[in-house]
Design a protein around this motif. Sequence first.
Motif, PDB file in Angstrom:
ATOM      1  N   GLN A  91      69.136 -37.286  21.997  1.00 30.39           N
ATOM      2  CA  GLN A  91      70.256 -37.988  21.365  1.00 30.39           C
ATOM      3  C   GLN A  91      71.392 -37.016  21.052  1.00 30.39           C
ATOM      4  OE1 GLN A  91      70.506 -41.264  20.927  1.00 30.39           O
ATOM      5  NE2 GLN A  91      68.494 -41.624  21.806  1.00 30.39           N
ATOM      6  N   PHE A  92      71.050 -35.831  20.587  1.00 22.93           N
ATOM      7  CA  PHE A  92      72.064 -34.830  20.270  1.00 22.93           C
ATOM      8  C   PHE A  92      72.832 -34.411  21.524  1.00 22.93           C
ATOM      9  CE2 PHE A  92      73.054 -30.258  20.260  1.00 22.93           C
ATOM     10  CZ  PHE A  92      74.032 -30.242  19.279  1.00 22.93           C
ATOM     11  N   GLY A  97      70.266 -37.154  15.551  1.00 15.99           N
ATOM     12  CA  GLY A  97      70.841 -36.448  16.684  1.00 15.99           C
ATOM     13  C   GLY A  97      72.345 -36.277  16.567  1.00 15.99           C
ATOM     14  N   ARG A 127      68.393 -41.420  16.499  1.00 17.08           N
ATOM     15  CA  ARG A 127      69.763 -41.401  17.030  1.00 17.08           C
ATOM     16  C   ARG A 127      70.733 -40.838  15.993  1.00 17.08           C
ATOM     17  NH1 ARG A 127      74.389 -44.108  16.871  1.00 17.08           N
ATOM     18  NH2 ARG A 127      73.624 -45.496  15.235  1.00 17.08           N
ATOM     19  N   LEU A 140      72.617 -33.217  14.008  1.00 16.93           N
ATOM     20  CA  LEU A 140      71.453 -32.327  14.014  1.00 16.93           C
ATOM     21  C   LEU A 140      71.794 -30.924  13.546  1.00 16.93           C
ATOM     22  CD1 LEU A 140      68.464 -31.982  14.655  1.00 16.93           C
ATOM     23  CD2 LEU A 140      69.080 -31.547  17.046  1.00 16.93           C
ATOM     24  N   ILE A 157      65.104 -36.646  19.424  1.00 15.79           N
ATOM     25  CA  ILE A 157      66.279 -36.249  18.639  1.00 15.79           C
ATOM     26  C   ILE A 157      67.183 -35.342  19.464  1.00 15.79           C
ATOM     27  CG2 ILE A 157      67.031 -34.929  16.628  1.00 15.79           C
ATOM     28  CD1 ILE A 157      64.508 -35.915  15.199  1.00 15.79           C
TER      29      ILE A 157
END
Length: 619
Positions: A357-358, A324, A321, A327, A354
Amino acid sequence: MKFMKLGSKPDTFYTAEAVRSVSTEVCCDLIIQVEGSRYLLHKFPLLSKCLRLQKLCSESPDCSPRQIIQLPDFPGGVEAFELCAKFCYGITITLGAYNIVATRCAAEYLQMTEEAEKGNLIYKLEVFLNSCILQGWKDSIVTLQTTRAFPTWSQDLGITSRCIEAIAARVLTHPSKTSLSHSYSRRSVGRDDASCHGGGESARHKNPSKWWWAEDVAELGIDLYWRTMIAIKSGGRVPSSLIGEALQLYASKWLPTKQVIPEINSDVTGEKTSKYRLLLESIVSLLPAEKGAVSCSFLLKLLRAANLLNASSSSKMELARRVGLQLEEANVKDLLIPSSMGETMYDVDLLMTILEQFLSQGQSPPTSPPRTKGRFERRTRSRSAENIDLEFQESRRSSSASHSSKLKVAKLVDRYLQEIAHDPKLPLSKMIAIAEAMPEFARVDHDDLYKAIDTYLKAHPELTKSERKRLCRVLDCKKLSMEACMHAAQNELLPLRVVVQVLFCEQARAAMGGGKVTDLPPNIKALLATQDDNASRADATLCTTKTSLGTEDRWSVSGLKSPKSKLSTLKMKLAENEFEENGILKAPKLKNLCAIPSRPKRMFSKLLSMNKNGGHEKH
């Protein structure tokens, strides 16, 4: 460091035949056994100050001239017992940060309280601890470290908590009011070591007044370090960036490198693995909540270690998280996290997490003014009028930054795809899923994506025709550069439909730009001339996707100058695309998939005629 001396008599303890005795004219009447060692001592000075010895002697039925007392599990061992015994005899003893905890625990065990005698050892030790030891930075650190040998005793006596409170108070105090620690001053002069995770050492040297505490605290074990950092964070005075740098320093000091982790995992007992797993999970729990408090590179290194050490899923999700959230700062090398399961070379599922989350935290790209205004009005309906302009500007800046980060991440993903495409175990579905993860607008060009697809096709020659088509649907030929188009036009691994689309897009782009039509190789010109009707039905648009990687390879276009013609092979491929199974032409299906609008058709026909004329002139 501070020291305290008690007593005034010279040391008269001596060893004879593995027995410690006191040189005196009075006969010894008490034998005390501590950890296998025997002491010939006297009841009067000891029992007058030690309530526990009084009780043991009164309960013992032994009526011999020398009464024997056993002291099992004595805290601090023979060294601490001897200090207490010498205090009872009035012999000079020296106390400091290194032995005060052991002596305090031993005195508690012997019950050397004020009830036995005024000014007893416990009272003197407490005064020295509170007034001297805990008032000094280095003394507090050393004392806290020594509590690890007596965790239960130190916790019950409140020594551990008092040391932690004293250290946190020093960190929260303005640096001008606290002298730098000796260890930090010594290490920071004439040294240019680089932090394991980058950036930390130079930052500490640039502003040592903010960093005077970090290296000394990093000497603590993870249990004491965790409690100390919690106390420092709860004070609310230390910036989150400094907390993050301190955690980086600690991780670089205690976490194993990626080369050592596989050896740790192979350990039969698993004790080292459990130790490092606890250490990593503790560091993760201490990470500041603010975005950017720690670098993305450091977070990815923690994530790599968590994956290899089989850390808890909650720790890995927390790290994913946080990665992300920033990133766009990552690089491809750090994203190549080895898979712990062995199914693929790299953990692509972790990257998908990832990316999710991004994308979930990012805002949409800059939109048209009416829509932006409406969204702003809803958000600021209850705000005062004087804040409207500021809010609007902040909203625009935030939206723009989100759009910019998506562009950076799309490039990053495409370069990542180029790296993992070499893996022969990588399933096609995962390759496509990563490629399609990013929104369409995020890819300005598809050159890196084409490189990844080309690499994957070379590494997976067993792909069927339909699988190659599925993979190539993520490619948008209109976003390929001239160099990429020239390479794709002769790439035999690509489905012929993609090759024709590339040629169409390049010719149409040149024509609509008013420029000269690209001079294509003779074999491609012949193909377009002889297969006019077939090429005009080719699909003019391709699906865009999301994947990329960072290979440094450049495509070779020397093949474009090759005199060998592949016309027969290309004709056969094109013929295959005309028919489905059983040799039946699926005209409606092809028409729906590959139809070109009338105006581009006329344009394409005109271009083809130009190519024909050009070809005849050369002959």
